[in-house]
Design an enzyme around this catalytic site. Structure first.
Site, mmCIF file in Angstrom:
data_model
loop_
_atom_site.group_PDB
_atom_site.id
_atom_site.type_symbol
_atom_site.label_atom_id
_atom_site.label_comp_id
_atom_site.label_asym_id
_atom_site.label_seq_id
_atom_site.Cartn_x
_atom_site.Cartn_y
_atom_site.Cartn_z
ATOM 1 N N HIS A 17 1.674 -2.976 4.660
ATOM 2 C CA HIS A 17 0.482 -3.890 5.143
ATOM 3 C C HIS A 17 -0.746 -2.788 5.051
ATOM 4 O O HIS A 17 -1.821 -3.274 4.447
ATOM 5 C CB HIS A 17 0.569 -4.124 6.498
ATOM 6 C CG HIS A 17 -0.677 -4.888 7.139
ATOM 7 N ND1 HIS A 17 -0.604 -6.367 6.864
ATOM 8 C CD2 HIS A 17 -1.717 -4.636 7.821
ATOM 9 C CE1 HIS A 17 -1.790 -6.591 7.522
ATOM 10 N NE2 HIS A 17 -2.451 -5.753 7.802
ATOM 11 N N GLU A 18 -0.819 -1.451 5.673
ATOM 12 C CA GLU A 18 -2.037 -0.771 5.594
ATOM 13 C C GLU A 18 -2.076 -0.338 3.998
ATOM 14 O O GLU A 18 -3.215 -0.117 3.629
ATOM 15 C CB GLU A 18 -1.777 0.404 6.604
ATOM 16 C CG GLU A 18 -1.609 0.083 7.871
ATOM 17 C CD GLU A 18 -3.092 -0.642 8.425
ATOM 18 O OE1 GLU A 18 -4.004 -0.469 7.683
ATOM 19 O OE2 GLU A 18 -2.743 -1.586 9.362
ATOM 20 N N HIS A 21 -4.338 -2.709 2.302
ATOM 21 C CA HIS A 21 -5.904 -2.497 2.558
ATOM 22 C C HIS A 21 -6.257 -1.284 1.756
ATOM 23 O O HIS A 21 -7.474 -1.257 1.261
ATOM 24 C CB HIS A 21 -6.110 -2.208 4.014
ATOM 25 C CG HIS A 21 -5.826 -3.683 5.046
ATOM 26 N ND1 HIS A 21 -6.123 -4.628 4.535
ATOM 27 C CD2 HIS A 21 -4.956 -3.674 6.070
ATOM 28 C CE1 HIS A 21 -5.750 -5.619 5.639
ATOM 29 N NE2 HIS A 21 -4.940 -4.944 6.480
#
Length: 346
Positions: A17-18, A21
């Site tokens: 997920h990170e 980003h």
């Protein structure tokens, strides 16, 4: 073992997920101050260029800290100074990575299966109620009580979440869509009894990818259906599970796949279940993050859409206050769910 497996699953989901980003931020020219896995004190850290990469003590989260993400900045490469469409890409990138990870896991899981579970009826029990009330061999179930059916999990959800065991269905029969009213399933001790079997599908490259996409849609939709059912009062907070509940579920899976006499674990069956659970969790983490709630990616997305419409940003202090309140509310919710999970174990 269940704790270790849970840490690995959540760690992978958080990293992916990170990383979404992070990659999107770098691709759109945003300065990333820190990329961290875990929370709390740093165990390992390394400065590479403008970014500090850190592994932190507590395996309960992670973050991609961008310049100007929560406050104003004069830096031209700050998140707040980029075009709205670029910031939208960065915000939704984490969700996209979760969905892609879930899809990949499901493709691998399905490819390793002996057969694909379809929604086409292959045979009935003797004197089957569902057969006498409308269903036929060869029927492909498309809708149940208005809900589109992608997978057998959709069927199970609709069957088990109905109070009277009577359903309106749409099936595909001989290439035609047929509407069936008041199809029934027998109730035994207030539990739905399935009186038919579904046909196994062949495992091919095409069927594997198609089934993986269908299962991704099923898993993604389930969180919204579950939340809607909670709002309607069908479920309560005690029916939700957090990390403690998931660890307990993994422990139950391990127990079920362990021979009581020899203590040997059926690693093939265990890995099969763990893959399904991992895909379900990562897809739901992604979809949950899209909810328009403060402190979540969906909440940030709402503010960006408002900025795009107004052509000027919401004052940072006001947006920051909303996200802070939202974050505190999420922490409170997690505490409630964790306490509930612990009480279930006592």
């Amino acid at each position: 073992m269940s704790i270790i497996i849970a840490i690995i699953i959540f760690g992978l989901i958080i990293i992916i997920h990170e990383l979404g980003h992070f990659i999107a931020a770098k691709a759109n020219g945003v300065k990333v101050n820190e990329f961290a896995i875990g929370m709390g004190p740093a165990i390992l850290k390394k400065q590479k260029g403008e970014t500090l990469y850190a592994l932190r003590l507590l395996p309960i989260g992670g973050y991609c800290a961008m310049e100007g993400e929560d406050n104003g900045s004069e830096d031209g490469r700050a998140f707040c100074n980029k075009a709205v469409w670029r910031r939208i890409i960065i915000v939704v990138a984490g969700v996209c990575m979760n969905l892609i990870l879930g899809l990949i896991i499901l493709i691998i899981h399905t490819a390793c299966s002996d057969a694909i579970v379809t929604t086409t009826i292959s045979k009935f029990e003797d004197n089957a109620v569902s057969h006498s009330t409308g269903l036929e061999v060869g029927d492909k179930i498309i809708r149940i009580n208005g809900m589109r059916i992608f997978t057998s999990m959709d069927m199970s959800y609709q069957f088990t979440n109905d109070s009277d065991g009577i359903y309106d269905m749409v099936v595909e029969r001989d290439g035609q869509k047929v509407e069936l009213k008041d199809v029934q399933l027998e109730m035994q001790d207030d539990v739905i009894h399935y009186d038919f079997w579904v046909a196994p599908g062949k495992v091919t490259a095409g069927s594997v990818v198609t089934q993986a996409f269908k299962q991704t849609a099923t898993d993604a939709r389930l969180i919204y259906i579950s939340l809607a059912d909670m709002i309607k009062g069908k479920y309560s907070l005690k029916d939700m599970s957090g990390p403690v509940g998931i660890v307990d579920s993994i422990g139950s899976v391990i127990d079920s796949e362990t021979d009581e006499e020899t203590g040997k674990v059926d690693w093939s069956a265990l890995s099969d279940t763990i893959m399904s659970l991992s895909a379900f969790i990562t897809i739901n983490v992604g979809i949950f993050n899209l909810l328009p709630l403060p402190a979540l990616d969906g909440g940030r997305l709402v503010f960006l859409i408002i900025e795009g419409i107004r052509r000027k940003p919401v004052p940072p202090e006001k947006e920051g206050l909303v996200h802070t309140v939202g974050l505190l509310a999420l922490f409170a919710l997690m505490i409630v769910i964790t306490v509930s999970d612990i009480l279930k174990l006592i």
